[in-house]
Design a protein around this motif. Structure first.
Motif, short mmCIF file in Angstrom:
data_model
loop_
_atom_site.label_atom_id
_atom_site.label_comp_id
_atom_site.label_asym_id
_atom_site.label_seq_id
_atom_site.Cartn_x
_atom_site.Cartn_y
_atom_site.Cartn_z
N VAL A 167 0.75 -1.26 0.08
CA VAL A 167 0.17 -0.07 -0.02
C VAL A 167 0.92 1.35 -0.29
O VAL A 167 0.33 2.20 0.29
N VAL A 168 2.23 1.24 -0.40
CA VAL A 168 2.87 2.54 -0.29
C VAL A 168 3.40 2.61 -1.79
O VAL A 168 3.61 1.63 -2.59
N ALA A 194 13.70 11.89 -3.05
CA ALA A 194 13.18 10.58 -2.72
C ALA A 194 12.40 10.90 -1.59
O ALA A 194 12.58 11.23 -0.57
N GLY A 195 11.02 10.34 -1.72
CA GLY A 195 10.39 10.13 -0.68
C GLY A 195 9.14 8.77 -0.77
O GLY A 195 9.41 8.05 -1.42
N THR A 196 8.20 9.00 0.12
CA THR A 196 7.15 7.99 -0.12
C THR A 196 5.96 8.24 0.17
O THR A 196 5.66 9.54 0.72
N GLY A 197 4.92 7.35 -0.46
CA GLY A 197 3.52 7.89 -0.45
C GLY A 197 2.74 6.73 0.08
O GLY A 197 3.09 5.79 0.03
N ILE A 198 1.46 6.90 0.62
CA ILE A 198 0.57 6.15 1.24
C ILE A 198 -0.72 5.90 0.27
O ILE A 198 -1.47 7.06 -0.05
N VAL A 199 -1.09 4.79 -0.39
CA VAL A 199 -2.04 4.68 -1.08
C VAL A 199 -3.42 4.47 -0.47
O VAL A 199 -3.49 3.69 0.35
N THR A 227 1.27 12.19 0.92
CA THR A 227 2.78 12.30 1.26
C THR A 227 2.98 13.73 1.93
O THR A 227 1.96 14.14 2.07
N ASN A 228 4.22 13.77 2.00
CA ASN A 228 4.65 15.27 2.61
C ASN A 228 4.68 16.36 1.66
O ASN A 228 5.18 16.02 0.67
N HIS A 229 4.28 17.48 2.09
CA HIS A 229 4.17 18.66 1.08
C HIS A 229 5.76 18.73 0.82
O HIS A 229 6.31 19.04 -0.33
N LEU A 233 -5.73 -0.76 -7.14
CA LEU A 233 -4.58 -0.74 -5.97
C LEU A 233 -5.01 -1.20 -4.87
O LEU A 233 -5.90 -0.92 -4.23
N PRO A 234 -4.12 -2.16 -3.87
CA PRO A 234 -4.43 -2.30 -2.55
C PRO A 234 -4.52 -0.98 -2.00
O PRO A 234 -3.54 0.06 -2.06
N VAL A 235 -5.18 -0.65 -0.97
CA VAL A 235 -5.29 0.35 -0.06
C VAL A 235 -4.95 0.10 1.44
O VAL A 235 -5.15 -0.84 1.84
N ALA A 236 -4.59 1.30 2.15
CA ALA A 236 -4.20 1.29 3.38
C ALA A 236 -5.20 1.29 4.36
O ALA A 236 -6.34 1.67 4.03
#
Length: 364
Positions: free
Chosen positions: A61-62, A75-80, A89-91, A135-138
């Motif tokens: 889920v990321v 580089a960063g990360t996101g939560i679906v 994600t973060n601003h 997509l799988p979700v959190a």
């Protein structure tokens, strides 16, 4: 039942009643009360996931995010959050980026990314993954975790393209910190943060902080902070790491504002307007006096309007400007295509004003 494995106690209240039935010339008969009904036993609490289960569930889920700014990138990360690609994600991960892509570490699929809204004050951005589906979700927490609860931070640690888990515990709620942006050195105050001792690293920004059941409780945000004017080097203070996450409830508030399509003083919705200047707060003995221009982008609205380096913007779209924050706030309430009036003072002290049309630019 809560998403974190808590149990719900269902109590059946059996009312005992007497029914009196009478008829002429017949003896009174009392109906015996019904047998008491035992309350059902509460379901046992869900077992926490093993480490491998936690990794497998969270990795699906990321997404790993690459935000490019010309020759450099972050580089960063996101939560679906939805099967069609709405992602948090973060601003600061996407701020200033001219091209953003996301990669699912579970499938290897690559997505173009559009920023649909953001809140600089809470360091949250809402993304849309292009052409995403199924997509799988959190799973998202309904309540914050208790202090001392085990949590694990997941993210694209050090930009390596691999989801890395950093276990820890919840240290405190509602912490206020001043964080330093590693890209430009600017400082930002964040409030109401969730503090953990998980070893969050660069690249983890925007990734999920999950509880023992794989439910997202926060958005990883900061591991390098200033507090009480004392710099904390890296992510560690003393013997244990110190890190902060935006509570998921705060992030979802931003999401709902963006979905409403109506911006606010802190939440910008839609494409970002572009003026074409880099500014700093102009100061004098009497205090802040405007947004001083450090440089003007070639072929930008500001360039064509005649604004020059060293000029100080003092009014924007009818609102007085005494600082960089004033100008940023005024821009945040506008959209590309809006026509605004700008007033400024040049280096000789002469006043100028003009109308210009904002263009589309990177997230600010």
């Amino acid at each position: 039942m809560s998403g974190r494995g808590g149990s719900v106690l269902l109590v059946a209240l059996a009312a005992t009643a007497s029914l009196l039935v009478s008829a002429p010339a017949v003896v009174e008969v009392e109906t015996p009360p019904p047998a008491p009904v035992a309350a059902p036993a509460p379901p046992p609490p869900l077992p926490s996931l093993s480490f491998d289960e936690l990794v497998s569930r969270t990795e699906s889920v990321v997404v790993n995010i690459d935000a490019h700014r010309g020759w450099s990138g972050v580089a960063g990360t996101g939560i679906v959050l939805t099967s069609d690609g709405v992602t948090l994600t973060n601003h600061h991960v996407v701020s200033g980026a001219t091209e953003i892509t996301a990669v699912s570490p579970a499938t290897g699929l690559i997505y173009d990314v559009a920023v649909t809204g953001y809140d600089r004050t809470r360091d949250i951005a809402v993304l849309q993954l292009g052409a995403a589906h199924d997509l799988p979700v959190a799973d998202l927490a309904e309540a914050p975790p208790e202090v001392g609860s085990p949590v694990t931070a997941f993210g694209n640690a050090d930009g390596g393209g691999v989801v890395v888990a950093a276990p820890g515990t919840v240290v405190a709620h509602d912490r206020n910190v001043v964080v330093r942006d590693s890209t430009d050195g600017s400082r930002h105050r964040l409030t109401g943060m969730l503090q953990t001792d998980a070893a969050i690293r660069p690249g983890d920004s925007g990734g999920p902080l999950v509880d023992a059941f794989g439910v997202v409780v926060g958005v990883n945000t900061a591991g390098s902070v200033y507090r009480d004017e004392t710099e904390i080097i890296g992510i560690e203070t003393g013997d244990s790491p110190e890190a902060y996450a935006v509570p998921i409830s705060e992030a979802l508030d931003v999401l709902e504002q963006v979905r409403s399509g109506v911006g606010s003083d802190t939440v910008h919705v839609g494409p970002t307007p572009h003026l074409g200047v880099s500014v700093t707060t102009a100061r004098s003995d009497s205090g802040d006096r405007g947004a001083e221009i450090l440089w003007v982008s070639y072929d930008s609205p500001a360039y064509h309007a005649g604004l020059e380096t060293g000029s100080v913007i003092v009014d924007f779209n009818g609102a007085p400007v005494s600082s960089t924050a004033d100008l940023e706030d005024a821009l945040g309430r506008l959209r590309p295509g809006d026509q605004v009036r700008v007033e400024w003072i040049d280096e000789t002290g002469a006043s100028h004003s003009t109308d210009l049309t904002l263009e589309t630019g990177p997230v600010r």
